[in-house]
Write an enzyme that holds these catalytic residues in place. Sequence first.
Site, PDB file in Angstrom:
ATOM      1  N   HIS A 196       2.530  -2.649   7.267  1.00  0.00           N
ATOM      2  CA  HIS A 196       1.634  -1.877   6.854  1.00  0.00           C
ATOM      3  C   HIS A 196       1.334  -0.730   7.606  1.00  0.00           C
ATOM      4  O   HIS A 196       2.322  -0.533   8.523  1.00  0.00           O
ATOM      5  CB  HIS A 196       0.352  -2.457   6.663  1.00  0.00           C
ATOM      6  CG  HIS A 196      -0.013  -3.632   5.521  1.00  0.00           C
ATOM      7  ND1 HIS A 196      -0.852  -3.405   4.478  1.00  0.00           N
ATOM      8  CD2 HIS A 196       0.809  -4.758   5.486  1.00  0.00           C
ATOM      9  CE1 HIS A 196      -0.765  -4.304   3.503  1.00  0.00           C
ATOM     10  NE2 HIS A 196       0.320  -5.107   4.095  1.00  0.00           N
ATOM     11  N   HIS A 246       0.935  -1.361  -0.079  1.00  0.00           N
ATOM     12  CA  HIS A 246      -0.110  -0.139  -0.110  1.00  0.00           C
ATOM     13  C   HIS A 246       0.874   1.223  -0.048  1.00  0.00           C
ATOM     14  O   HIS A 246       1.602   1.513   1.027  1.00  0.00           O
ATOM     15  CB  HIS A 246      -0.916  -0.062   1.394  1.00  0.00           C
ATOM     16  CG  HIS A 246      -2.099  -0.975   1.131  1.00  0.00           C
ATOM     17  ND1 HIS A 246      -2.492  -1.672   2.398  1.00  0.00           N
ATOM     18  CD2 HIS A 246      -2.501  -1.786   0.082  1.00  0.00           C
ATOM     19  CE1 HIS A 246      -3.490  -2.635   1.950  1.00  0.00           C
ATOM     20  NE2 HIS A 246      -3.257  -2.583   0.560  1.00  0.00           N
ATOM     21  N   GLU A 290       1.084   4.021   2.835  1.00  0.00           N
ATOM     22  CA  GLU A 290       1.606   3.676   4.151  1.00  0.00           C
ATOM     23  C   GLU A 290       3.146   3.416   4.406  1.00  0.00           C
ATOM     24  O   GLU A 290       3.676   2.507   4.373  1.00  0.00           O
ATOM     25  CB  GLU A 290       0.964   2.309   4.460  1.00  0.00           C
ATOM     26  CG  GLU A 290      -0.511   2.216   4.296  1.00  0.00           C
ATOM     27  CD  GLU A 290      -1.245   0.860   4.493  1.00  0.00           C
ATOM     28  OE1 GLU A 290      -0.455   0.124   4.604  1.00  0.00           O
ATOM     29  OE2 GLU A 290      -2.693   0.835   4.500  1.00  0.00           O
ATOM     30  N   GLU A 321       0.831  -3.945  11.463  1.00  0.00           N
ATOM     31  CA  GLU A 321       0.100  -2.586  11.206  1.00  0.00           C
ATOM     32  C   GLU A 321       0.912  -1.572  12.201  1.00  0.00           C
ATOM     33  O   GLU A 321       0.835  -1.749  13.388  1.00  0.00           O
ATOM     34  CB  GLU A 321      -1.371  -2.725  11.637  1.00  0.00           C
ATOM     35  CG  GLU A 321      -2.015  -3.627  10.720  1.00  0.00           C
ATOM     36  CD  GLU A 321      -2.391  -3.244   9.160  1.00  0.00           C
ATOM     37  OE1 GLU A 321      -2.093  -1.862   9.211  1.00  0.00           O
ATOM     38  OE2 GLU A 321      -2.957  -3.709   8.301  1.00  0.00           O
TER      39      GLU A 321
END
Length: 806
Positions: A503, A407, A410, A575
């Site tokens: 991420h 992504h 990010e 994350e």
Amino acid sequence: MFPALETELKQETLPDPYEDFMYYHLQYYGYYKAQRSSLPNSATHQHVWKNNPRYLLSGSFGKREDLIPDRLQKEKRLYSLMLSSPFVKSRQLLYDDTGEVNPRLREPRDLFAFFSDSTLLQAPRWPIECEVIKECIHHIEWVPPQPEYFYQPTGNEKIPEIVGEEKGTIVYQLDSVPTEDCYFTSSRVGGKRGIIKELSVSLQGPEDNTLLFESRFESGNLQKAVRVNTFEYELTLRTDLYTNKHTQWFYFRVQNTRKDVTYRFTIVNLLKPKSLYTVGMKPLMYSQLDASTHSIGWRREGNEIKYYRNNTNDGQQPFHCLTWTIQFPYDRDTCFFAHFYPYTYTDLQRFLLSVANSPVKSQFCKLQTLCRSLAGNTVYLLTITNPARTPQEAAVKKAVVLTARVHPGESNGSWIMKGFLDFILSNSPDAQLLRDIFIFKVVPMLNPDGVIVGNYRCSLAGRDLNRHYKTILKESFPCIWHTRNMIKRLLEEREVLLYCDFHGHSRKNNIFVYGCNNTNRQFWLHERVFPLMLSKNAPDKFSFHSCNFKVQKCKEGTGRVVMWRMGILNSYTMESTFGGSTLGKKRDTHFTTEDLKSLGYHVCDTLLDFCDPDRTKFMQCLAELKELLQQEIHKKFKELGQDMDLERSWSDISLSDVESSTSGSDSSLSDGLPVHLLNIADEERAGFPSTLQKHPAFFRTSENARSSMMKYEKSRLNKSQLNGRGKSTSLDPTDMTTMILTKNKDRIQKEKPGFTVSCDPKRSANPSQEPAPPVKPSWSRNRYPGTKGSHRTAVAYPSLHIYTYP
């Protein structure tokens, strides 16, 4: 900036031996009788040959016998000419000095022999629709000396009314933005051809205080700026290219500032209904004058921060707004604003170049090209390991796979990855030990195209790559197709202990992981041990409380689930928040780049804990996990008003019934393939029906995956056995243990800080905050601090010219 390109354009066009060869070859077969002068020059008309092969057949037909007398002599001469030509001669072949044609393959060359200070970095390739300014944007790295606390809402923040361009004045607007009605066709260095237009308004004099906006640089994102008051601007973000959504990442420049004046910026087209801006997150600002005079870099700034729904009803999807006020430190300064610390494709290449040019690091870090992206940008693959002393020692090494930036918006993932690479490539005894016992496969930027153009979530295919790891469309999704294929080949060679994809998260604070439940009772909860250990090693940053291990149907195409199905038990999505920490000493403060880089070090540290021959830590974590889960299950049954014998059957309960959903992103559900790829996918399936049968490991049932994990975990936990795969090679487990313990003795003795974990299953009332976990009995292991980053100045960097291996 890229003189190598100018040199190429200035080169004189030389005759190509291929033209002569084709001319005589086609005449011999009677297909071409035109004059020699009519043959097009391949250097200037190559596209005509490719796109219209009949161009060559436009001449009259002749007889084959007309060319027989001198055919052999001419073809021999042409063949010799081709072999001696620098345009045709292969760099992979060797030729005898005697003049005889006896080519043979060259021995594999050192990957680092191609880096030279005489050339520059590979220039990023952009879609041909994108205008790109020539100026090079570079920021210094800087760590704030004091913690940057969250903004504390007062409740009196102003909610400005959206005026729009009807009542305001457009001061910046991109001419055309490719949306979902378009699709990517081609790319070039520098993007769109022609003269770069000046999109900002022209100042009327020195007293004109209009801000000048710009975002047409690497990773930039701003589509439009409307001046609605003297010092107030409404901003519209560009959607991900070839889509009509994913507006979250912003990164733009403003010039002609005035100090001691309060400006207000309002972004009017954000799509997510929830955001960390509602719980205190601040935007980032960078002042060039501060950077040049005081060496101050990115810092959190902003007041009167408010995230709210845009009540403008125009029949489209609902938008949300982010508004904040700011006072610039200098007059006529150049400043930047960003959603998070930018980390561009050029930043990555500069870092890889420093590794490749290091005579020490290049001995154990091999840099290769995994593939080319849709736009033709290089996707890099790093293989990091110390050279093995024997083939048996090499065969027994397990693998660890780490990836980031699938992504593109990010950028948190890149900073964690940089911290990991800084440490694993250092001369720390811990890093040397890890390189002795593991082979690290690292893909630091999976989606370079998206990073370059400033997308938040998608590639140039207009789709979220982290929903397409099952794809069979190699040409449309090359980055993840080749990543999956690389891991498949790796699994055939050796065990992969861990897969982790870095991420960023826009709704939750702290750092945490998403994993996959292992339902085999013999190895139940083992996939949670690594995250729990990581929470103990980084208690102020990593929250085990926020981790989730539920596998949802909408996440079946993600990297962690696909790799888990392939047989990797410890398969995670890590994350990291765009905001900061709610834990321990860092409570209510923003993360800096140094915080994220330190997490990369803690990943290395936890790997050593996880693989320690002394299984005390592993079993301690497993016992704590069972205790925590018992409390969670008891709580669930109490809420349902049911009784349960926890001593007898608690482990039979499905963990999916206990855990909540991991959904939360605005693209959890896949959009499917773009329209222009649907037919291609059907043709691929029809033309290659055996694809899924040939590689069943990609789509194993959960039962097969569990069986594979059982074999894997059994061999991992067995202390008396460390078997290598392949040609029945093995390393004596005593030798391996001796090697590890010997390395441990050589380390500098340093006490490990307290090892903490929370077994309290209760959720706090405020989901953005968590109580600091109580201290458990500590354990110790030798530890080394992560390497600190240093300021880098903008200099000319050599070219990353790397061979691509099949």
